[in-house]
Design a protein around this motif. Structure first.
Motif, short mmCIF file in Angstrom:
data_model
loop_
_atom_site.label_atom_id
_atom_site.label_comp_id
_atom_site.label_asym_id
_atom_site.label_seq_id
_atom_site.Cartn_x
_atom_site.Cartn_y
_atom_site.Cartn_z
N PRO A 1 -12.70 0.54 -7.08
CA PRO A 1 -12.00 -0.12 -5.97
C PRO A 1 -11.66 -1.57 -6.33
O PRO A 1 -12.44 -2.25 -7.00
CB PRO A 1 -13.04 -0.09 -4.83
N ARG A 2 -10.52 -2.01 -5.85
CA ARG A 2 -10.07 -3.38 -6.13
C ARG A 2 -11.11 -4.41 -5.69
O ARG A 2 -11.40 -5.37 -6.40
CB ARG A 2 -8.74 -3.61 -5.39
N ASP A 3 -11.70 -4.20 -4.49
CA ASP A 3 -12.69 -5.15 -3.99
C ASP A 3 -13.92 -5.21 -4.89
O ASP A 3 -14.54 -6.27 -5.04
CB ASP A 3 -13.13 -4.78 -2.56
N ALA A 4 -14.28 -4.07 -5.46
CA ALA A 4 -15.44 -4.05 -6.37
C ALA A 4 -15.11 -4.85 -7.64
O ALA A 4 -15.95 -5.61 -8.13
CB ALA A 4 -15.80 -2.61 -6.72
N LEU A 5 -13.90 -4.68 -8.15
CA LEU A 5 -13.51 -5.43 -9.35
C LEU A 5 -13.49 -6.93 -9.07
O LEU A 5 -13.91 -7.74 -9.90
CB LEU A 5 -12.15 -4.96 -9.86
N LYS A 6 -13.01 -7.30 -7.88
CA LYS A 6 -12.99 -8.72 -7.52
C LYS A 6 -14.41 -9.27 -7.49
O LYS A 6 -14.68 -10.38 -7.93
CB LYS A 6 -12.35 -8.91 -6.14
N ARG A 7 -15.33 -8.47 -6.91
CA ARG A 7 -16.73 -8.90 -6.81
C ARG A 7 -17.33 -9.11 -8.20
O ARG A 7 -18.00 -10.09 -8.47
CB ARG A 7 -17.52 -7.82 -6.06
N VAL A 8 -17.07 -8.16 -9.11
CA VAL A 8 -17.57 -8.28 -10.48
C VAL A 8 -16.99 -9.53 -11.12
O VAL A 8 -17.70 -10.31 -11.77
CB VAL A 8 -17.21 -7.03 -11.32
N SER A 9 -15.71 -9.75 -10.91
CA SER A 9 -15.05 -10.91 -11.49
C SER A 9 -15.71 -12.21 -11.03
O SER A 9 -16.02 -13.08 -11.84
CB SER A 9 -13.57 -10.88 -11.08
N ILE B 1 -19.86 1.77 -11.58
CA ILE B 1 -19.09 1.61 -10.33
C ILE B 1 -18.14 2.80 -10.16
O ILE B 1 -18.02 3.37 -9.08
CB ILE B 1 -18.30 0.27 -10.34
N ASN B 2 -17.51 3.20 -11.28
CA ASN B 2 -16.59 4.34 -11.22
C ASN B 2 -17.32 5.61 -10.80
O ASN B 2 -16.80 6.42 -10.04
CB ASN B 2 -15.94 4.53 -12.59
N SER B 3 -18.57 5.80 -11.28
CA SER B 3 -19.26 7.03 -10.85
C SER B 3 -19.79 6.90 -9.43
O SER B 3 -19.85 7.90 -8.71
CB SER B 3 -20.35 7.52 -11.80
N GLU B 4 -20.14 5.70 -9.01
CA GLU B 4 -20.62 5.54 -7.63
C GLU B 4 -19.50 5.84 -6.61
O GLU B 4 -19.71 6.54 -5.63
CB GLU B 4 -21.11 4.09 -7.43
N PHE B 5 -18.31 5.30 -6.87
CA PHE B 5 -17.21 5.43 -5.89
C PHE B 5 -16.17 6.47 -6.29
O PHE B 5 -15.23 6.72 -5.56
CB PHE B 5 -16.53 4.08 -5.68
N ARG B 6 -16.30 7.04 -7.48
CA ARG B 6 -15.36 7.97 -8.08
C ARG B 6 -14.02 7.29 -8.41
O ARG B 6 -13.01 7.94 -8.61
CB ARG B 6 -15.14 9.23 -7.22
N TYR B 7 -14.01 5.97 -8.40
CA TYR B 7 -12.89 5.18 -8.89
C TYR B 7 -13.34 3.71 -8.89
O TYR B 7 -14.49 3.43 -8.51
CB TYR B 7 -11.63 5.40 -8.06
#
Ligand code: FES
Length: 159
Positions: free
Chosen positions: A37-45, A29-35
Protein backbone atom coordinates in the motif's frame (compact mmCIF):
# COMPACT_ATOMS: atom_id res chain seq x y z
CA UNK A 1 -8.37 1.02 1.26
CA UNK A 2 -7.40 1.76 4.87
CA UNK A 3 -4.08 0.35 5.90
CA UNK A 4 -3.34 -0.67 9.48
CA UNK A 5 -0.17 1.38 9.97
CA UNK A 6 0.35 -0.27 13.39
CA UNK A 7 1.13 -3.49 11.52
CA UNK A 8 3.51 -1.58 9.25
CA UNK A 9 5.26 -0.06 12.29
CA UNK A 10 5.77 -3.52 13.83
CA UNK A 11 7.37 -4.75 10.64
CA UNK A 12 9.57 -1.65 10.45
CA UNK A 13 10.73 -2.26 14.04
CA UNK A 14 11.78 -5.76 13.06
CA UNK A 15 14.26 -4.37 10.52
CA UNK A 16 15.08 -1.00 12.05
CA UNK A 17 18.62 -1.90 13.12
CA UNK A 18 19.53 -3.65 9.92
CA UNK A 19 21.10 -1.56 7.26
CA UNK A 20 19.45 -1.60 3.85
CA UNK A 21 16.95 -4.28 4.88
CA UNK A 22 14.34 -2.73 2.63
CA UNK A 23 13.72 -5.77 0.49
CA UNK A 24 12.89 -8.19 3.35
CA UNK A 25 10.80 -5.44 4.94
CA UNK A 26 8.89 -4.87 1.71
CA UNK A 27 8.45 -8.64 1.36
CA UNK A 28 6.92 -8.78 4.83
CA UNK A 29 4.60 -5.86 4.09
CA UNK A 30 3.64 -7.40 0.75
CA UNK A 31 2.72 -10.69 2.42
CA UNK A 32 0.86 -8.97 5.26
CA UNK A 33 -1.35 -6.89 2.94
CA UNK A 34 -0.95 -8.95 -0.26
CA UNK A 35 0.44 -5.80 -1.89
CA UNK A 36 2.45 -2.71 -1.03
CA UNK A 37 0.00 0.00 0.00
CA UNK A 38 1.15 3.53 -0.78
CA UNK A 39 0.62 4.61 2.85
CA UNK A 40 2.82 1.75 4.05
CA UNK A 41 5.60 2.79 1.67
CA UNK A 42 5.32 6.38 2.87
CA UNK A 43 5.60 5.17 6.47
CA UNK A 44 8.71 3.13 5.68
CA UNK A 45 10.19 6.10 3.87
CA UNK A 46 9.65 8.41 6.87
CA UNK A 47 10.68 6.01 9.61
CA UNK A 48 13.69 4.49 7.86
CA UNK A 49 14.74 7.73 6.22
CA UNK A 50 14.88 6.31 2.75
CA UNK A 51 13.55 8.18 -0.28
CA UNK A 52 10.08 7.08 -1.35
CA UNK A 53 11.34 6.99 -4.95
CA UNK A 54 13.87 4.30 -3.96
CA UNK A 55 11.12 2.16 -2.44
CA UNK A 56 8.99 2.55 -5.56
CA UNK A 57 11.97 1.53 -7.69
CA UNK A 58 12.33 -1.67 -5.65
CA UNK A 59 8.57 -2.25 -5.71
CA UNK A 60 8.41 -2.04 -9.48
CA UNK A 61 11.67 -3.90 -10.16
CA UNK A 62 10.78 -7.14 -8.34
CA UNK A 63 7.94 -9.11 -9.85
CA UNK A 64 7.01 -10.57 -6.46
CA UNK A 65 5.83 -7.14 -5.29
CA UNK A 66 2.51 -5.65 -6.22
CA UNK A 67 1.39 -2.04 -5.98
CA UNK A 68 -2.27 -3.00 -6.33
CA UNK A 69 -4.29 -5.23 -3.98
CA UNK A 70 -4.15 -8.90 -4.86
CA UNK A 71 -6.65 -11.63 -4.14
CA UNK A 72 -6.42 -14.26 -1.41
CA UNK A 73 -6.15 -16.84 -4.19
CA UNK A 74 -3.89 -16.48 -7.20
CA UNK A 75 -4.77 -18.12 -10.48
CA UNK A 76 -2.15 -18.13 -13.20
CA UNK A 77 -3.14 -19.39 -16.61
CA UNK A 78 -0.19 -20.51 -18.69
CA UNK A 79 -0.31 -18.96 -22.15
CA UNK A 80 3.00 -20.39 -23.36
CA UNK A 81 3.00 -21.92 -26.84
CA UNK A 82 2.36 -25.55 -25.80
CA UNK A 83 -0.54 -24.58 -23.55
CA UNK A 84 -1.85 -22.06 -26.06
CA UNK A 85 -2.16 -24.59 -28.89
CA UNK A 86 -3.88 -27.06 -26.56
CA UNK A 87 -6.65 -24.66 -25.59
CA UNK A 88 -5.33 -22.26 -22.93
CA UNK A 89 -7.29 -19.31 -24.40
CA UNK A 90 -10.58 -21.19 -23.82
CA UNK A 91 -9.55 -22.01 -20.25
CA UNK A 92 -8.61 -18.38 -19.64
CA UNK A 93 -11.93 -17.21 -21.12
CA UNK A 94 -13.84 -19.57 -18.87
CA UNK A 95 -12.06 -18.33 -15.74
CA UNK A 96 -12.29 -14.63 -16.54
CA UNK A 97 -15.97 -14.98 -17.45
CA UNK A 98 -16.64 -16.83 -14.23
CA UNK A 99 -15.06 -14.09 -12.15
CA UNK A 100 -16.08 -11.26 -14.49
CA UNK A 101 -12.63 -9.75 -14.57
CA UNK A 102 -9.87 -9.34 -17.13
CA UNK A 103 -6.49 -11.06 -16.81
CA UNK A 104 -4.36 -9.07 -14.38
CA UNK A 105 -7.35 -8.06 -12.28
CA UNK A 106 -8.65 -9.03 -8.84
CA UNK A 107 -12.27 -9.75 -7.99
CA UNK A 108 -14.12 -7.01 -6.10
CA UNK A 109 -14.30 -9.20 -2.97
CA UNK A 110 -10.49 -9.50 -3.07
CA UNK A 111 -10.74 -13.30 -3.23
CA UNK A 112 -9.16 -14.07 -6.62
CA UNK A 113 -6.49 -12.58 -8.84
CA UNK A 114 -6.27 -13.98 -12.35
CA UNK A 115 -3.24 -13.47 -14.53
CA UNK A 116 -1.52 -15.02 -17.50
CA UNK A 117 2.02 -16.33 -17.40
CA UNK A 118 4.41 -17.69 -19.98
CA UNK A 119 5.67 -21.26 -19.93
CA UNK A 120 6.00 -22.56 -16.38
CA UNK A 121 8.05 -25.55 -17.48
CA UNK A 122 5.37 -28.24 -17.39
CA UNK A 123 4.36 -28.22 -21.06
CA UNK A 124 3.37 -31.90 -21.08
CA UNK A 125 0.53 -30.99 -18.70
CA UNK A 126 -0.85 -28.22 -20.89
CA UNK A 127 -3.14 -26.50 -20.88
CA UNK A 128 -2.48 -25.79 -17.27
CA UNK A 129 -3.34 -23.42 -14.48
CA UNK A 130 -1.33 -22.72 -11.37
CA UNK A 131 -3.82 -22.21 -8.56
CA UNK A 132 -2.26 -20.96 -5.32
CA UNK A 133 1.01 -22.55 -6.36
CA UNK A 134 -0.51 -25.93 -7.27
CA UNK A 135 -0.44 -27.16 -10.85
CA UNK A 136 -3.65 -28.34 -12.50
CA UNK A 137 -2.99 -29.79 -15.94
CA UNK A 138 -4.81 -31.22 -18.95
CA UNK A 139 -7.61 -28.73 -18.42
CA UNK A 140 -10.62 -28.55 -20.66
CA UNK A 141 -13.77 -26.55 -20.03
CA UNK A 142 -15.44 -29.11 -17.76
CA UNK A 143 -12.28 -29.70 -15.71
CA UNK A 144 -11.87 -25.96 -15.35
CA UNK A 145 -15.47 -25.78 -14.10
CA UNK A 146 -14.77 -28.49 -11.53
CA UNK A 147 -11.59 -26.75 -10.39
CA UNK A 148 -13.43 -23.48 -9.84
CA UNK A 149 -16.38 -25.20 -8.15
CA UNK A 150 -13.98 -26.88 -5.73
CA UNK A 151 -12.57 -23.51 -4.70
CA UNK A 152 -16.02 -21.96 -4.41
CA UNK A 153 -17.09 -24.79 -2.10
CA UNK A 154 -13.95 -24.38 0.01
CA UNK A 155 -14.58 -20.64 0.19
CA UNK A 156 -18.16 -21.09 1.36
CA UNK A 157 -16.97 -23.38 4.18
CA UNK A 158 -14.24 -20.98 5.32
CA UNK A 159 -16.40 -17.82 5.18
S1 FES B 1 3.66 -23.70 -22.32
FE1 FES B 1 2.49 -23.94 -20.53
S2 FES B 1 3.84 -25.02 -19.25
FE2 FES B 1 5.02 -24.73 -21.01
Amino acid sequence: MNVDLGKVDKLIDKYRDEEAAYIPLLQDINSEFRYLPRDALKRVSQKMEVPLSHLFRLATFYKSFSLVPRGEHEIQVCMGTACHVRGAPRVLNKITQQFQIYPGETTADQKFTVETVNCVGACALGPLVVFDGKYFGHLNLSRTDKLLEGYHEENKKSS
